[in-house]
Design a protein around this motif. Structure first.
Motif, mmCIF file in Angstrom:
data_model
loop_
_atom_site.group_PDB
_atom_site.id
_atom_site.type_symbol
_atom_site.label_atom_id
_atom_site.label_comp_id
_atom_site.label_asym_id
_atom_site.label_seq_id
_atom_site.Cartn_x
_atom_site.Cartn_y
_atom_site.Cartn_z
ATOM 1 N N THR A 1 0.833 -1.201 0.000
ATOM 2 C CA THR A 1 0.000 0.000 0.000
ATOM 3 C C THR A 1 0.870 1.254 0.000
ATOM 4 O O THR A 1 1.961 1.265 0.557
ATOM 5 N N SER A 2 0.340 2.286 -0.606
ATOM 6 C CA SER A 2 1.042 3.561 -0.709
ATOM 7 C C SER A 2 0.996 4.300 0.625
ATOM 8 O O SER A 2 0.034 4.188 1.382
ATOM 9 N N PHE A 3 2.047 5.041 0.887
ATOM 10 C CA PHE A 3 2.145 5.837 2.102
ATOM 11 C C PHE A 3 2.571 7.230 1.659
ATOM 12 O O PHE A 3 3.691 7.418 1.188
ATOM 13 N N MET A 4 1.703 8.186 1.748
ATOM 14 C CA MET A 4 1.921 9.504 1.145
ATOM 15 C C MET A 4 3.144 10.252 1.681
ATOM 16 O O MET A 4 3.774 11.001 0.964
ATOM 17 N N ALA A 5 3.521 10.033 2.928
ATOM 18 C CA ALA A 5 4.588 10.816 3.552
ATOM 19 C C ALA A 5 5.994 10.438 3.092
ATOM 20 O O ALA A 5 6.949 11.127 3.409
ATOM 21 N N ASN A 6 6.116 9.312 2.332
ATOM 22 C CA ASN A 6 7.460 8.866 1.951
ATOM 23 C C ASN A 6 7.619 8.643 0.447
ATOM 24 O O ASN A 6 8.475 7.884 0.013
ATOM 25 N N LYS A 7 6.841 9.314 -0.350
ATOM 26 C CA LYS A 7 6.852 9.118 -1.807
ATOM 27 C C LYS A 7 8.238 9.294 -2.433
ATOM 28 O O LYS A 7 8.564 8.669 -3.433
ATOM 29 N N GLU A 8 9.075 10.155 -1.851
ATOM 30 C CA GLU A 8 10.403 10.420 -2.417
ATOM 31 C C GLU A 8 11.430 9.354 -2.041
ATOM 32 O O GLU A 8 12.554 9.377 -2.549
ATOM 33 N N THR A 9 11.062 8.422 -1.188
ATOM 34 C CA THR A 9 12.015 7.401 -0.734
ATOM 35 C C THR A 9 11.694 6.017 -1.275
ATOM 36 O O THR A 9 12.304 5.034 -0.845
ATOM 37 N N PRO B 1 0.814 -0.869 -7.973
ATOM 38 C CA PRO B 1 2.259 -1.064 -7.840
ATOM 39 C C PRO B 1 2.650 -1.642 -6.484
ATOM 40 O O PRO B 1 1.882 -1.589 -5.519
ATOM 41 N N LEU B 2 3.853 -2.179 -6.436
ATOM 42 C CA LEU B 2 4.519 -2.470 -5.182
ATOM 43 C C LEU B 2 5.423 -1.277 -4.912
ATOM 44 O O LEU B 2 5.927 -0.645 -5.842
ATOM 45 N N HIS B 3 5.643 -0.969 -3.651
ATOM 46 C CA HIS B 3 6.428 0.198 -3.251
ATOM 47 C C HIS B 3 7.713 -0.319 -2.605
ATOM 48 O O HIS B 3 7.680 -0.895 -1.518
ATOM 49 N N VAL B 4 8.834 -0.112 -3.298
ATOM 50 C CA VAL B 4 10.115 -0.654 -2.862
ATOM 51 C C VAL B 4 10.973 0.461 -2.273
ATOM 52 O O VAL B 4 11.109 1.537 -2.860
ATOM 53 N N SER B 5 11.540 0.185 -1.113
ATOM 54 C CA SER B 5 12.488 1.106 -0.479
ATOM 55 C C SER B 5 13.712 0.285 -0.081
ATOM 56 O O SER B 5 13.658 -0.940 -0.018
ATOM 57 N N ALA B 6 14.830 0.966 0.162
ATOM 58 C CA ALA B 6 16.053 0.224 0.460
ATOM 59 C C ALA B 6 17.024 1.081 1.260
ATOM 60 O O ALA B 6 17.014 2.313 1.165
ATOM 61 N N ILE B 7 17.879 0.394 2.014
ATOM 62 C CA ILE B 7 18.970 1.032 2.741
ATOM 63 C C ILE B 7 20.142 0.048 2.752
ATOM 64 O O ILE B 7 19.946 -1.164 2.889
#
Length: 166
Positions: free
Chosen positions: A106-114, A126-132
């Motif tokens: 699910t989308s999370f509006m506060a972190n769209k740039e990450t 879509p799937l929402h992929v983040s990484a560190i």
């Protein structure tokens, strides 16, 4: 080798599942499980407080030195300013030694740039992929090319199914 992890809750109990695999695998090499009792209530905005202890205990069953990364069901960042979500908190807890990839449904509006949004299969969602600890574009491409014809890669879908089994 990668490890995908998830936790499922039933009242004050939890079940954590880890699936060991390589990017091009159709089936996991190993599935590991850990059970917990006395789980605290969910506190909005502090999801990681409930999930992180379960994941850390599950990770004691794995040689972290063999891991290319850990995939969590959720986000690395919960804001565009870099505030950590579950993935970031896990990265810190592992002393920044193992890259973390977040895959959220699910989308999370506060972190769209990450995040990087990817589409798999014929899904319009879509799937929402983040990484560190690893390149986010490479992580997103790896998730996108995992085996399976549907929105969720087959191994991640299997992990979800295993997590919910009694």
């Amino acid at each position: 080798m990668l490890l995908a992890v998830d936790v499922y809750y039933i009242e004050d109990r939890a079940k954590a599942v880890g699936v060991l695999f390589n990017w091009d695998d159709e089936q996991p090499h190993q599935i590991i499980t850990e059970y917990f009792t006395g789980i605290e209530e969910y506190i909005p905005g502090e999801f990681y407080r409930r999930e992180l202890p379960c994941i850390l205990k599950l990770l004691k069953q794995v040689d972290l030195n063999i891991l290319e990364g850990v995939i969590v069901d959720g986000y690395v960042y919960v804001s565009n300013q870099g505030d950590f979500g579950l993935g970031g908190k896990l990265y810190e807890a592992l002393n920044k030694q193992v890259p973390i990839i977040g895959v959220a449904k699910t989308s999370f509006m506060a972190n769209k740039e990450t995040v990087v949004e990817i589409h798999r299969g014929e899904s319009n969602n879509p799937l929402h992929v983040s990484a560190i600890g690893t390149d986010i574009d490479e992580a997103a491409q790896n998730i996108k090319t995992m085996k399976g014809p549907y929105r969720m890669p087959a191994i991640l879908k299997l992990m979800d199914t295993e997590t919910k089994k009694e």
